[in-house]
Design a protein around this motif. Structure first.
Motif, PDB file in Angstrom:
ATOM      1  N   PRO A   1      42.611  26.144 -35.835  1.00  0.00           N
ATOM      2  CA  PRO A   1      43.490  24.370 -36.599  1.00  0.00           C
ATOM      3  C   PRO A   1      43.217  23.238 -36.490  1.00  0.00           C
ATOM      4  O   PRO A   1      42.277  22.816 -35.386  1.00  0.00           O
ATOM      5  CB  PRO A   1      44.906  25.083 -35.858  1.00  0.00           C
ATOM      6  N   ALA A   2      44.130  22.656 -37.399  1.00  0.00           N
ATOM      7  CA  ALA A   2      43.678  21.263 -37.280  1.00  0.00           C
ATOM      8  C   ALA A   2      41.750  20.179 -36.777  1.00  0.00           C
ATOM      9  O   ALA A   2      41.852  19.600 -36.842  1.00  0.00           O
ATOM     10  CB  ALA A   2      43.818  20.531 -36.181  1.00  0.00           C
TER      11      ALA A   2
ATOM     12  N   THR B   1      40.297  20.151 -39.756  1.00  0.00           N
ATOM     13  CA  THR B   1      39.472  18.424 -40.658  1.00  0.00           C
ATOM     14  C   THR B   1      39.809  17.431 -39.958  1.00  0.00           C
ATOM     15  O   THR B   1      39.103  16.239 -40.625  1.00  0.00           O
ATOM     16  CB  THR B   1      40.731  18.964 -41.338  1.00  0.00           C
ATOM     17  N   TYR B   2      40.402  17.163 -38.901  1.00  0.00           N
ATOM     18  CA  TYR B   2      40.606  16.250 -38.156  1.00  0.00           C
ATOM     19  C   TYR B   2      39.377  15.521 -37.114  1.00  0.00           C
ATOM     20  O   TYR B   2      39.320  14.548 -36.613  1.00  0.00           O
ATOM     21  CB  TYR B   2      42.190  15.961 -37.436  1.00  0.00           C
TER      22      TYR B   2
ATOM     23  N   GLU C   1      41.243  29.170 -42.329  1.00  0.00           N
ATOM     24  CA  GLU C   1      41.926  27.772 -41.456  1.00  0.00           C
ATOM     25  C   GLU C   1      43.206  27.791 -41.746  1.00  0.00           C
ATOM     26  O   GLU C   1      44.168  28.286 -42.490  1.00  0.00           O
ATOM     27  CB  GLU C   1      41.880  26.653 -41.816  1.00  0.00           C
TER      28      GLU C   1
ATOM     29  N   ILE D   1      46.635  28.595 -39.718  1.00  0.00           N
ATOM     30  CA  ILE D   1      47.879  28.273 -39.122  1.00  0.00           C
ATOM     31  C   ILE D   1      48.932  29.269 -39.128  1.00  0.00           C
ATOM     32  O   ILE D   1      49.630  29.645 -40.293  1.00  0.00           O
ATOM     33  CB  ILE D   1      48.387  26.178 -40.563  1.00  0.00           C
TER      34      ILE D   1
END
Length: 245
Positions: free
Chosen positions: A184-185, A187-188, A217, A219
């Motif tokens: 998760p996350a 993309t940051y 991904e 979540i």
């Protein structure tokens, strides 16, 4: 058997300019030299010979060697980071291109996919030198070829670490599809976002039986906090002034 272009290997190395280490896969060497990066993932790297995952001079040294080989090689500038400093690689860039923070002298920056160093700021423009800091220098590398990597999953895992530094991506290969289980996350993670296109391109180039790359991904719903147990207050017995007879 001698290694050749197209082989994946696990490699340990340390690069020096004179007596100074500028790059190493060894954490202790990095700490002793004062170049340790706490966010970096140290340890042997997986590279594909012939894909220029390492500088050409070191790659040329490894082709033809055998697993277990150790040695040193001096790499001339033309097979390292280029020859002398080039004036045309110094550019004037509008400060509006630096969105995260205003440019300052000595700051390393990335502009349109190129890395450079801010050498001056004049009004609303920054002067950026895109020459590599080691351009024109002869390098020395010590190395050890630890093993040949045969399994495609391990090869791709090595490429992911090489490009993005991540080791938390799951990989499965089935029926011509590589599936990447992304945390998760992710993309940051700017480094991942920059290099994932290169990863996909190399997968298609190196594996003719792979037709699709799926990035998934997941979540999960966050767990609800447990409710605190209800506390039932009990009335205390009333005091009385009565005495027993």
């Amino acid at each position: 058997m001698a290694l050749q272009e197209g082989d994946f290997i696990r490699l340990r190395y340390t690069g020096r300019v004179g007596e100074n280490i500028f790059d190493t896969t060894d954490e202790e060497n990095a700490k002793e030299e004062g170049i340790y990066n706490p966010r970096a993932e140290y340890g042997p790297v997986t590279v594909r010979l012939g894909s220029h995952h390492i500088i050409i001079g070191l790659e040329d040294e490894l082709v033809g060697k055998e697993v277990g080989a150790e040695g040193e090689v001096d790499v001339p500038p033309e097979k390292a980071f280029g020859g002398a400093h080039e004036d045309e690689a110094v550019k004037s860039v509008p400060v509006t291109q630096f969105r995260e923070k205003p440019p300052q002298r000595g700051m390393r920056v990335e502009v349109e996919g190129r890395e450079g160093v801010v050498v001056d700021v004049i009004g609303r423009r920054a002067v950026v030198d895109f020459n590599h800091p080691l351009a024109g220098k002869t390098l020395n590398y010590s190395y050890a070829i630890l093993e040949k990597v045969e399994e495609p999953v391990e090869q791709i895992k090595g490429l992911i670490k090489l490009f993005s530094g991540r080791t938390d991506i799951g990989i499965t290969i089935a029926d011509g599809t590589v599936e990447l289980e992304l945390p998760p996350a992710i993309t940051y993670d700017r480094r991942w976002m920059v290099w994932r296109g290169t990863l996909v391109r190399e997968i298609f180039e190196n594996y003719s039986d792979i037709n699709d790359v799926v990035m998934k991904e997941t979540i999960s719903r966050p767990e609800k906090p447990e409710a605190a147990p209800e506390i039932i207050e009990t009335a205390e017995p009333e005091e009385t002034n009565e005495t027993e007879e």
